[in-house]
Design a protein around this motif. Structure first.
Motif, PDB file in Angstrom:
ATOM      1  N   ARG A   1     -37.402  37.471  15.485  1.00 16.84           N
ATOM      2  CA  ARG A   1     -38.558  37.028  16.266  1.00 16.84           C
ATOM      3  C   ARG A   1     -38.213  36.002  17.339  1.00 16.84           C
ATOM      4  O   ARG A   1     -38.642  36.116  18.480  1.00 16.84           O
ATOM      5  CB  ARG A   1     -39.627  36.446  15.328  1.00 16.84           C
ATOM      6  CG  ARG A   1     -40.269  37.460  14.409  1.00 16.84           C
ATOM      7  CD  ARG A   1     -41.145  38.414  15.177  1.00 16.84           C
ATOM      8  NE  ARG A   1     -41.690  39.471  14.328  1.00 16.84           N
ATOM      9  CZ  ARG A   1     -42.331  40.529  14.796  1.00 16.84           C
ATOM     10  NH1 ARG A   1     -42.497  40.675  16.113  1.00 16.84           N
ATOM     11  NH2 ARG A   1     -42.777  41.459  13.985  1.00 16.84           N
ATOM     12  N   ASN A   2     -37.471  34.985  16.966  1.00 14.53           N
ATOM     13  CA  ASN A   2     -37.266  33.870  17.897  1.00 14.53           C
ATOM     14  C   ASN A   2     -36.223  34.253  18.953  1.00 14.53           C
ATOM     15  O   ASN A   2     -35.065  34.511  18.632  1.00 14.53           O
ATOM     16  CB  ASN A   2     -36.808  32.632  17.133  1.00 14.53           C
ATOM     17  CG  ASN A   2     -36.815  31.391  17.997  1.00 14.53           C
ATOM     18  OD1 ASN A   2     -36.061  31.287  18.950  1.00 14.53           O
ATOM     19  ND2 ASN A   2     -37.688  30.451  17.661  1.00 14.53           N
ATOM     20  N   PRO A   3     -36.613  34.295  20.243  1.00 10.30           N
ATOM     21  CA  PRO A   3     -35.680  34.741  21.286  1.00 10.30           C
ATOM     22  C   PRO A   3     -34.499  33.792  21.498  1.00 10.30           C
ATOM     23  O   PRO A   3     -33.390  34.240  21.796  1.00 10.30           O
ATOM     24  CB  PRO A   3     -36.551  34.850  22.540  1.00 10.30           C
ATOM     25  CG  PRO A   3     -37.736  33.993  22.275  1.00 10.30           C
ATOM     26  CD  PRO A   3     -37.965  34.029  20.800  1.00 10.30           C
ATOM     27  N   ILE A   4     -34.724  32.493  21.334  1.00 11.44           N
ATOM     28  CA  ILE A   4     -33.613  31.555  21.502  1.00 11.44           C
ATOM     29  C   ILE A   4     -32.609  31.725  20.370  1.00 11.44           C
ATOM     30  O   ILE A   4     -31.391  31.793  20.591  1.00 11.44           O
ATOM     31  CB  ILE A   4     -34.122  30.091  21.557  1.00 11.44           C
ATOM     32  CG1 ILE A   4     -34.930  29.858  22.837  1.00 11.44           C
ATOM     33  CG2 ILE A   4     -32.950  29.104  21.491  1.00 11.44           C
ATOM     34  CD1 ILE A   4     -35.519  28.466  22.957  1.00 11.44           C
ATOM     35  N   TYR A   5     -33.117  31.845  19.138  1.00 10.68           N
ATOM     36  CA  TYR A   5     -32.206  32.032  18.016  1.00 10.68           C
ATOM     37  C   TYR A   5     -31.473  33.366  18.104  1.00 10.68           C
ATOM     38  O   TYR A   5     -30.335  33.492  17.649  1.00 10.68           O
ATOM     39  CB  TYR A   5     -32.944  31.923  16.677  1.00 10.68           C
ATOM     40  CG  TYR A   5     -32.020  32.088  15.490  1.00 10.68           C
ATOM     41  CD1 TYR A   5     -30.864  31.303  15.371  1.00 10.68           C
ATOM     42  CD2 TYR A   5     -32.268  33.048  14.513  1.00 10.68           C
ATOM     43  CE1 TYR A   5     -30.006  31.462  14.303  1.00 10.68           C
ATOM     44  CE2 TYR A   5     -31.412  33.207  13.437  1.00 10.68           C
ATOM     45  CZ  TYR A   5     -30.268  32.416  13.335  1.00 10.68           C
ATOM     46  OH  TYR A   5     -29.408  32.590  12.285  1.00 10.68           O
ATOM     47  N   SER A   6     -32.102  34.361  18.705  1.00 10.52           N
ATOM     48  CA  SER A   6     -31.426  35.643  18.878  1.00 10.52           C
ATOM     49  C   SER A   6     -30.111  35.459  19.618  1.00 10.52           C
ATOM     50  O   SER A   6     -29.075  35.995  19.233  1.00 10.52           O
ATOM     51  CB  SER A   6     -32.320  36.629  19.638  1.00 10.52           C
ATOM     52  OG  SER A   6     -33.447  36.975  18.864  1.00 10.52           O
TER      53      SER A   6
ATOM     54  N   ILE B   1     -24.878  24.722  24.638  1.00 11.38           N
ATOM     55  CA  ILE B   1     -26.311  24.496  24.471  1.00 11.38           C
ATOM     56  C   ILE B   1     -26.988  25.826  24.180  1.00 11.38           C
ATOM     57  O   ILE B   1     -26.409  26.893  24.367  1.00 11.38           O
ATOM     58  CB  ILE B   1     -26.935  23.825  25.723  1.00 11.38           C
ATOM     59  CG1 ILE B   1     -26.865  24.774  26.935  1.00 11.38           C
ATOM     60  CG2 ILE B   1     -26.264  22.496  26.017  1.00 11.38           C
ATOM     61  CD1 ILE B   1     -27.683  24.295  28.123  1.00 11.38           C
ATOM     62  N   SER B   2     -28.231  25.789  23.719  1.00 10.67           N
ATOM     63  CA  SER B   2     -28.941  27.016  23.362  1.00 10.67           C
ATOM     64  C   SER B   2     -29.059  27.941  24.568  1.00 10.67           C
ATOM     65  O   SER B   2     -29.223  27.495  25.709  1.00 10.67           O
ATOM     66  CB  SER B   2     -30.336  26.680  22.828  1.00 10.67           C
ATOM     67  OG  SER B   2     -30.241  26.003  21.595  1.00 10.67           O
ATOM     68  N   GLY B   3     -28.994  29.242  24.274  1.00 10.89           N
ATOM     69  CA  GLY B   3     -29.097  30.242  25.333  1.00 10.89           C
ATOM     70  C   GLY B   3     -27.795  30.991  25.502  1.00 10.89           C
ATOM     71  O   GLY B   3     -26.784  30.678  24.877  1.00 10.89           O
ATOM     72  N   TYR B   4     -27.817  31.993  26.377  1.00 16.50           N
ATOM     73  CA  TYR B   4     -26.629  32.808  26.606  1.00 16.50           C
ATOM     74  C   TYR B   4     -25.644  32.086  27.509  1.00 16.50           C
ATOM     75  O   TYR B   4     -26.024  31.367  28.424  1.00 16.50           O
ATOM     76  CB  TYR B   4     -27.015  34.154  27.246  1.00 16.50           C
ATOM     77  CG  TYR B   4     -25.796  34.979  27.608  1.00 16.50           C
ATOM     78  CD1 TYR B   4     -25.114  35.700  26.639  1.00 16.50           C
ATOM     79  CD2 TYR B   4     -25.297  34.997  28.908  1.00 16.50           C
ATOM     80  CE1 TYR B   4     -23.974  36.427  26.947  1.00 16.50           C
ATOM     81  CE2 TYR B   4     -24.164  35.728  29.237  1.00 16.50           C
ATOM     82  CZ  TYR B   4     -23.512  36.439  28.252  1.00 16.50           C
ATOM     83  OH  TYR B   4     -22.387  37.150  28.576  1.00 16.50           O
ATOM     84  N   HIS B   5     -24.357  32.317  27.241  1.00 19.10           N
ATOM     85  CA  HIS B   5     -23.272  31.828  28.094  1.00 19.10           C
ATOM     86  C   HIS B   5     -22.243  32.932  28.225  1.00 19.10           C
ATOM     87  O   HIS B   5     -22.036  33.720  27.300  1.00 19.10           O
ATOM     88  CB  HIS B   5     -22.614  30.580  27.488  1.00 19.10           C
ATOM     89  CG  HIS B   5     -23.573  29.464  27.240  1.00 19.10           C
ATOM     90  ND1 HIS B   5     -23.830  28.485  28.158  1.00 19.10           N
ATOM     91  CD2 HIS B   5     -24.348  29.183  26.154  1.00 19.10           C
ATOM     92  CE1 HIS B   5     -24.720  27.639  27.658  1.00 19.10           C
ATOM     93  NE2 HIS B   5     -25.054  28.047  26.445  1.00 19.10           N
ATOM     94  N   ARG B   6     -21.563  32.974  29.359  1.00 18.43           N
ATOM     95  CA  ARG B   6     -20.576  34.025  29.595  1.00 18.43           C
ATOM     96  C   ARG B   6     -19.404  33.916  28.616  1.00 18.43           C
ATOM     97  O   ARG B   6     -18.665  34.896  28.412  1.00 18.43           O
ATOM     98  CB  ARG B   6     -20.071  33.948  31.049  1.00 18.43           C
ATOM     99  CG  ARG B   6     -19.266  35.161  31.518  1.00 18.43           C
ATOM    100  CD  ARG B   6     -20.096  36.436  31.538  1.00 18.43           C
ATOM    101  NE  ARG B   6     -19.336  37.574  32.034  1.00 18.43           N
ATOM    102  CZ  ARG B   6     -19.383  38.046  33.279  1.00 18.43           C
ATOM    103  NH1 ARG B   6     -20.182  37.458  34.171  1.00 18.43           N
ATOM    104  NH2 ARG B   6     -18.681  39.104  33.630  1.00 18.43           N
TER     105      ARG B   6
END
Length: 398
Positions: free
Chosen positions: A223-228, A315-320
């Motif tokens: 459910r949680n997009p950040i945790y995804s 930090i939270s979120g996608y990184h390359r």
């Protein structure tokens, strides 16, 4: 070939080569899962009214054609496309024009790659479990054939107490059973659909994520997009840790086989067709495959550490940074399955030298049994019996 993120400027060629790396090659292992997820995503878009029925039918037919090309080895991702996601969309646009441009509605390459990876990882983990089952079956046959033969077991690399090959072979069998429990836990944790979380912050239109999860065979929606996004490296590390438990057990028994097959020990005989030779010493028969099984554990441990370090302090979120994890995990799946196949072959063919095992059961190996004989027959306390036997063997050493 156009990139999904193009905005009308030319990327520096060195930067393009560096950022793409081997991703376009690695994604050939991923693309079939990406295509299958894209078909289900298109189904959901049509269900929600974002695609017309005729558009969906054309997209599905084109994706099925692409899947056939991939599975027959007739499709490659161009380096300029960067990844499987771009290759899929470019294929659709070339085939369908405007309709093909609609496939990216309500998704990002970030949740797209997560979904494809999880589908792939589930299949790979289940395949590892099949290899574990196969090796355990071989170990049971080994224990049945040679289990009655006793030998001197070791502690501190010194003779200790009697053991037998049922005890030894089934020790690895039991360890692999525990490893399978851990792997099934990893499967359970990654069995969550991230599709629809976009770049890690959701999408601003209504979509049916439950429909996607059910159609792709996930047990639930993440459910949680950040945790995804945050869970990507976490789950990669979990997978690698579970695989390292398998390699740990194979490493220990590889060391046993090498030690037990030393001519001076001689419990085990490794057949010639499992050994290699020396280019300078004509007498040598080397247990190279067993040594490599032993060594691969170190590689797998290093890859697990690599995955933990690459994702540390982000930090939270996608990184390359995450791009580098794909090849780390995929290479580890190959390594662990190679280790399991080779170990299986070794236990199918390895032989036990009963005479050498019998010779190893010298008097001092029975010292603990003698302590318990005094305890039972003479009524002595364990400590007094221990001291009596210890004094005897202490005298023998003088």
């Amino acid at each position: 070939m156009p990139k999904l993120w193009e905005k009308g400027y030319d990327l520096d060629s060195l930067i393009e080569e560096f950022t793409v790396g081997e991703d376009y090659l690695v994604d050939m292992k991923l693309i079939k899962y990406d295509v299958k997820a894209s078909i289900v995503h298109a189904e959901m878009l049509e269900k929600m009214g974002y695609l017309e029925r005729h558009e969906f039918i054309k997209i599905k037919e084109a994706l099925e054609e692409l899947l056939t090309l991939v599975e027959s080895g007739k499709f490659c991702i161009d380096p300029e496309e960067e990844d499987s996601h771009t290759a899929i969309e470019n294929f659709l646009v070339q085939k369908l024009g405007e309709a093909g441009k609609k496939i990216h509605t309500a998704r990002s390459r970030n949740d797209q790659v997560l979904t494809a990876l999880r589908l792939l990882y589930k299949d790979e983990l289940k395949d590892v479990c099949r290899h574990l089952t196969g090796l355990r079956s071989v170990l049971k046959n080994f224990a049945k054939k040679y289990g009655h033969i006793k030998f001197a077991g070791f502690t501190h690399t010194r003779k200790a107490m009697p053991a037998n090959f049922r005890m030894w072979g089934m020790a690895l069998c039991d360890a692999l059973k525990d490893d399978e429990i851990m792997i099934n836990l990893a499967i359970r944790l990654i069995d969550q659909s991230p599709l629809g979380t976009g770049a890690g912050y959701g999408v601003p239109i209504k979509i049916d994520r439950n429909y996607i999860a059910n159609r792709l065979g996930f047990s639930k929606v993440q459910r949680n997009p950040i945790y995804s996004q945050n869970s990507r490296a976490k789950f990669d590390y979990l997978i690698l840790h579970c695989l390292s438990q398998v390699s740990y057990d194979l490493n220990r028994f590889a060391s046993d086989i090498i030690f037990f097959s030393l001519p001076d020990i001689g419990y085990l005989i490794i057949p010639e067709n499992l050994c290699t030779g020396s280019s300078i010493m004509p007498q040598k028969m080397n247990p190279d495959p067993v040594e490599l099984v032993r060594a691969y554990h170190s590689r797998i441990i290093s890859k697990a550490l690599e995955s933990a370090l690459i994702s540390m302090n982000l930090i939270s979120g996608y990184h390359r940074d995450m791009q580098l994890l794909k090849i780390t995990v995929l290479e580890t799946f190959k390594d662990i399955k190679d280790m399991l196949r080779v170990t299986c072959r070794i236990f199918e063919k390895i032989q036990v030298n009963g005479n050498k095992c019998k010779e190893s059961l010298t008097e001092e190996v029975m010292a603990t049994q003698e302590v318990y004989r005094l305890l039972v027959e003479k009524g002595m306390s364990f400590r007094d019996a221990y001291r009596v036997v210890a004094e005897k063997y202490g005298s023998d050493r003088k």
